[in-house]
Design an enzyme around this catalytic site. Sequence first.
Site, PDB file in Angstrom:
ATOM      1  CG  ASN A 188      -0.196   0.163   2.535  1.00 18.52           C
ATOM      2  OD1 ASN A 188       1.018   0.003   2.593  1.00 18.52           O
ATOM      3  ND2 ASN A 188      -0.927   0.453   3.594  1.00 18.52           N
ATOM      4  CE  LYS A 189       4.261   1.964   4.236  1.00 21.12           C
ATOM      5  NZ  LYS A 189       3.641   0.720   4.702  1.00 21.12           N
TER       6      LYS A 189
END
Length: 394
Positions: A188-189
């Site tokens: 999710n970065k």
Amino acid sequence: MIHDQKFLPFSLPDITEVEIQEVVETLRSGWVTTGPKARQFEQDFITFLGDETLEAIAVNSATSGLHLALEAVGVQAGDEVIVPTYTFTATAEVVRYLGAHPVFVDSDPNTYCIDPVLIEAAITTKTKAIIPVHFAGLSADMDAILSIAKQHKLKVIEDAAHAFPTKYKGDLIGTLQSDATVFSFYANKTMTTGEGGMLVSRDKALIKRAKVMRLHGISRDAFDRYQSKTPAWFYEVIEPGYKYNLPDICAAIGVQQLKRINEFQKKRELLAEAYHEALKDLPIILPFVANKEAGHQHAWHLYPIQLTAGAGISREDFIIQMSKFGIGCSVHFIPLHKHPVWRDMYHLQPEHFPVAEQLYAHEVSIPLFTKMTTEDQSRIINSLKKILSGDGAA
């Protein structure tokens, strides 16, 4: 009722056929663990940072990178390391890996990053290092933190899991004068390798130590041994090391994602600006905006809002209502002093962390990711407005 629309998750990775093809080529190459692609990723990362005095080590997570950095700067059992309470547990758990003790401090109420004034107040004769966390993609006050560290002869390891590519006074995070910086490429970065991270430092001794400890404490890189044209089977284990290497399959994704990171940052910034404009009159507190004129750049990993008393709804009910509209939200973070392991081990009390307590009670992170369309964002904004108007319960 649940609205008849596809569910819009809190986050999605932005993977194209280019990344897929890079992985396929890596699979076909016959080298899938740490090897030439990981080396390329490390070199490309330094090129992006633009400082050839730095070196990078690809690792299988930011957690392992933080652990390697702390070990390499000499943190030992009984030492103390100052960390924010408003962070993910990895920031503190790596300190315990070494038998040292995390010392928790509160946040700045505007930026949500660690408060430098409280860092200074927390320093004791046992303090060895500071781990500032750049929350949501916004840099902590690094001038103040580095000044405190220099005055007290402390090491600084930046937890930059949210902060790529973040700038502080014109300089990319990763190029400041801290001892090491650790980035995350979790799913999710701001860019991803699936799982993975990067440890960056210009301290040659730190890099040398981290390279050895990254792979079982072995004196020679496995890639060098296996690619040697002459017999090179011999190695020595010189320390009880770890298994923290990044496979080439993951690094292959990173090589291509890195080429897109400036594009990603611009898209995230545009999405954030659209949120600022659309949500400014609602009963919420919007996230702190970096001062571009001072050379700051926000990576916008997260878009954290706070519900005010005027919202007329609890944070928990708000998240439930958003879910009924088919929209995923999250909370960043449950402060560490509220988790049983840290609360009980160090006898932490809520009154010691008033800012984090306030943030936790009201914070919601709404979706922000580069695959989000204009229609997706409009749907999020409209759903949020309906819920906060009091007449749009799903």
